[in-house]
Design a protein around this motif. Structure first.
Motif, PDB file in Angstrom:
ATOM      1  N   LEU A  32      -3.615  -9.243   4.517  1.00  0.00           N
ATOM      2  CA  LEU A  32      -3.704 -10.432   3.656  1.00  0.00           C
ATOM      3  C   LEU A  32      -2.921 -10.305   2.358  1.00  0.00           C
ATOM      4  O   LEU A  32      -2.679 -11.303   1.687  1.00  0.00           O
ATOM      5  N   ALA A  33      -2.509  -9.094   2.013  1.00  0.00           N
ATOM      6  CA  ALA A  33      -1.672  -8.899   0.829  1.00  0.00           C
ATOM      7  C   ALA A  33      -0.187  -9.014   1.171  1.00  0.00           C
ATOM      8  O   ALA A  33       0.663  -8.923   0.285  1.00  0.00           O
ATOM      9  N   GLY A  34       0.125  -9.196   2.464  1.00  0.00           N
ATOM     10  CA  GLY A  34       1.522  -9.300   2.867  1.00  0.00           C
ATOM     11  C   GLY A  34       2.187  -7.961   3.101  1.00  0.00           C
ATOM     12  O   GLY A  34       3.408  -7.866   3.162  1.00  0.00           O
ATOM     13  N   THR A  35       1.382  -6.910   3.282  1.00  0.00           N
ATOM     14  CA  THR A  35       1.916  -5.580   3.561  1.00  0.00           C
ATOM     15  C   THR A  35       2.031  -5.393   5.068  1.00  0.00           C
ATOM     16  O   THR A  35       1.063  -5.639   5.802  1.00  0.00           O
ATOM     17  N   ILE A  36       3.178  -4.965   5.528  1.00  0.00           N
ATOM     18  CA  ILE A  36       3.422  -4.769   6.958  1.00  0.00           C
ATOM     19  C   ILE A  36       2.565  -3.609   7.452  1.00  0.00           C
ATOM     20  O   ILE A  36       2.613  -2.509   6.905  1.00  0.00           O
ATOM     21  N   ARG A  37       1.782  -3.873   8.519  1.00  0.00           N
ATOM     22  CA  ARG A  37       0.889  -2.871   9.099  1.00  0.00           C
ATOM     23  C   ARG A  37       1.276  -2.491  10.523  1.00  0.00           C
ATOM     24  O   ARG A  37       0.885  -1.436  11.006  1.00  0.00           O
ATOM     25  N   PHE A  38       2.031  -3.370  11.217  1.00  0.00           N
ATOM     26  CA  PHE A  38       2.501  -3.058  12.568  1.00  0.00           C
ATOM     27  C   PHE A  38       3.898  -3.643  12.723  1.00  0.00           C
ATOM     28  O   PHE A  38       4.166  -4.776  12.302  1.00  0.00           O
ATOM     29  N   TRP A  39       4.775  -2.880  13.358  1.00  0.00           N
ATOM     30  CA  TRP A  39       6.192  -3.242  13.517  1.00  0.00           C
ATOM     31  C   TRP A  39       6.642  -2.616  14.831  1.00  0.00           C
ATOM     32  O   TRP A  39       6.709  -1.391  14.923  1.00  0.00           O
ATOM     33  N   GLN A  52       8.925   3.199  10.854  1.00  0.00           N
ATOM     34  CA  GLN A  52       8.623   4.142   9.769  1.00  0.00           C
ATOM     35  C   GLN A  52       9.078   3.594   8.418  1.00  0.00           C
ATOM     36  O   GLN A  52       8.400   3.767   7.410  1.00  0.00           O
ATOM     37  N   GLU A  53      10.223   2.906   8.390  1.00  0.00           N
ATOM     38  CA  GLU A  53      10.730   2.323   7.149  1.00  0.00           C
ATOM     39  C   GLU A  53       9.968   1.064   6.755  1.00  0.00           C
ATOM     40  O   GLU A  53       9.783   0.792   5.576  1.00  0.00           O
ATOM     41  N   ALA A  54       9.532   0.262   7.732  1.00  0.00           N
ATOM     42  CA  ALA A  54       8.950  -1.045   7.445  1.00  0.00           C
ATOM     43  C   ALA A  54       7.451  -1.018   7.154  1.00  0.00           C
ATOM     44  O   ALA A  54       6.982  -1.728   6.259  1.00  0.00           O
ATOM     45  N   VAL A  55       6.705  -0.220   7.924  1.00  0.00           N
ATOM     46  CA  VAL A  55       5.245  -0.203   7.751  1.00  0.00           C
ATOM     47  C   VAL A  55       4.907   0.295   6.342  1.00  0.00           C
ATOM     48  O   VAL A  55       5.438   1.291   5.870  1.00  0.00           O
ATOM     49  N   GLY A  56       4.055  -0.477   5.676  1.00  0.00           N
ATOM     50  CA  GLY A  56       3.680  -0.165   4.298  1.00  0.00           C
ATOM     51  C   GLY A  56       4.471  -0.958   3.268  1.00  0.00           C
ATOM     52  O   GLY A  56       4.117  -0.972   2.090  1.00  0.00           O
ATOM     53  N   GLN A  57       5.540  -1.625   3.708  1.00  0.00           N
ATOM     54  CA  GLN A  57       6.371  -2.431   2.815  1.00  0.00           C
ATOM     55  C   GLN A  57       5.875  -3.877   2.793  1.00  0.00           C
ATOM     56  O   GLN A  57       5.212  -4.335   3.712  1.00  0.00           O
TER      57      GLN A  57
END
Length: 150
Positions: A32-39, A52-57
């Motif tokens: 809900l904060a707009g943080t990528i959790r799955f890619w 690895q680069e996207a998750v958490g961004q």
């Protein structure tokens, strides 16, 4: 006759990880904060960033700067509404590739709730559509020119 290892557990819960990783379209889940959790691997292909680069961004990773306000306004409205607008189909939109190149993607969204019914995030499914968009734009221009000549 070829014998394959056949899974013995056909429940969705058991198959979900393989299904999610294997779908060829980009699959992006954010909280809900707009943080990528799955890619998934499809997202790696479409947007260029590894998981690895996207998750958490932040999703801003793939949202062009000039479109961010409209995106986040819509995102916040979907959270407040409890979902996306009814009847909303996939839409063509601009996105950013890792190379900073602007691309077109056909994307659909849904809000995701946990087992208790509490909204936990948003899921987007996308496919790269730059070539198709460019071809359709050229055809529309050609049609407009032909229509104007009559």
């Amino acid at each position: 006759m070829t014998t394959h290892n056949v899974p013995t557990d056909w429940r969705l819960e058991a198959l979900a990880p393989s299904l999610l990783r294997g779908i060829p379209e980009a699959l992006v889940f954010c909280d809900l904060a707009g943080t990528i959790r799955f890619w998934n691997a499809g997202a790696e292909q479409v947007f260029g960033w590894s998981a690895q680069e996207a998750v958490g961004q932040s999703l801003d990773l793939i949202i062009p700067e000039r479109m961010r306000k409209a995106h986040w306004d819509g995102f916040d409205q979907a959270i407040a509404r409890g979902g996306v607008k009814p009847g909303r189909a996939a839409m063509m939109t601009r996105s950013l590739h890792k190379t900073k190149e602007s691309i077109y993607v056909e994307m659909s969204f849904s809000m995701v709730s946990d087992a208790a019914g509490s909204m936990i995030g948003s899921l987007a499914v996308a496919r790269e559509a730059t070539a198709r968009f460019t071809e359709e734009k050229a055809l529309r221009k050609q049609l407009a020119e032909l229509t104007a000549q009559k």
